[in-house]
Write a protein that holds these residues in place. Structure first.
Motif, short mmCIF file in Angstrom:
data_model
loop_
_atom_site.label_atom_id
_atom_site.label_comp_id
_atom_site.label_asym_id
_atom_site.label_seq_id
_atom_site.Cartn_x
_atom_site.Cartn_y
_atom_site.Cartn_z
N MET A 1 10.75 -18.70 -7.25
CA MET A 1 10.00 -17.96 -6.42
C MET A 1 10.80 -16.67 -6.13
O MET A 1 12.08 -16.57 -6.05
N LEU A 2 10.15 -15.57 -6.21
CA LEU A 2 10.79 -14.17 -6.01
C LEU A 2 11.09 -14.01 -4.32
O LEU A 2 10.80 -14.34 -3.54
N ASN A 3 12.17 -13.01 -4.36
CA ASN A 3 12.63 -12.93 -2.90
C ASN A 3 11.71 -11.96 -2.10
O ASN A 3 11.15 -11.05 -2.82
N ARG A 4 11.32 -12.23 -0.84
CA ARG A 4 10.15 -11.68 -0.33
C ARG A 4 10.89 -10.08 0.35
O ARG A 4 10.14 -9.40 0.82
N LYS A 5 12.08 -9.88 0.04
CA LYS A 5 12.64 -8.60 0.30
C LYS A 5 12.07 -7.43 -0.48
O LYS A 5 12.10 -6.51 -0.31
N LEU A 6 11.50 -8.06 -1.75
CA LEU A 6 10.87 -7.05 -2.39
C LEU A 6 9.79 -6.20 -2.02
O LEU A 6 9.52 -5.12 -2.62
N GLU A 8 9.62 -4.95 0.76
CA GLU A 8 10.34 -3.83 1.46
C GLU A 8 10.47 -2.57 0.66
O GLU A 8 11.05 -2.59 -0.12
N TRP A 11 13.51 -1.31 -1.28
CA TRP A 11 14.63 -2.26 -1.56
C TRP A 11 14.82 -2.69 -2.89
O TRP A 11 16.05 -2.84 -3.33
N ALA A 12 13.88 -2.83 -3.57
CA ALA A 12 13.88 -3.41 -4.95
C ALA A 12 14.56 -2.72 -6.23
O ALA A 12 14.97 -3.31 -7.07
N GLU A 19 8.57 -8.83 -11.21
CA GLU A 19 8.68 -8.44 -9.68
C GLU A 19 7.37 -7.57 -9.53
O GLU A 19 6.83 -7.44 -8.69
#
Length: 85
Positions: A1-6, A8, A11-12, A19
């Motif tokens: 699972m990919l980071n939810r911070k992506l 923002e 941020w990425a 992604e």
């Protein structure tokens, strides 16, 4: 699972294809997220180029390039000459 911070803006950084697909899918499903990314109603279509700009530079980056043409320059060739458009 990919980071939810992506999700923002800014941020990425540079996105890989996985992604990019993750962010695009989330933006398609969530109008509030689209607005947060500067892509709300009446802001044009949800293009991969716009997503990459916001992921890298934030919404401010999109605003700076919004008035510019996002497509690369091209050349029209005529017999005996080239005209840059």
């Amino acid at each position: 699972m990919l980071n939810r911070k992506l999700l923002e803006p800014g941020w990425a950084g540079d996105l890989n294809s996985e992604e990019l697909a993750f962010i695009k899918d989330k933006l398609k499903r969530d109008r509030r997220l689209r607005a947060k990314w500067g892509m709300g109603r009446g802001k044009g279509r949800l293009s991969e180029e716009k997503i990459k700009i916001v992921a890298l530079y934030g919404v401010e980056g999109l605003e700076e390039t919004h008035s510019q043409d996002l497509s690369p320059p091209f050349q029209l060739g005529f017999v005996g000459e080239t005209v840059t458009v």
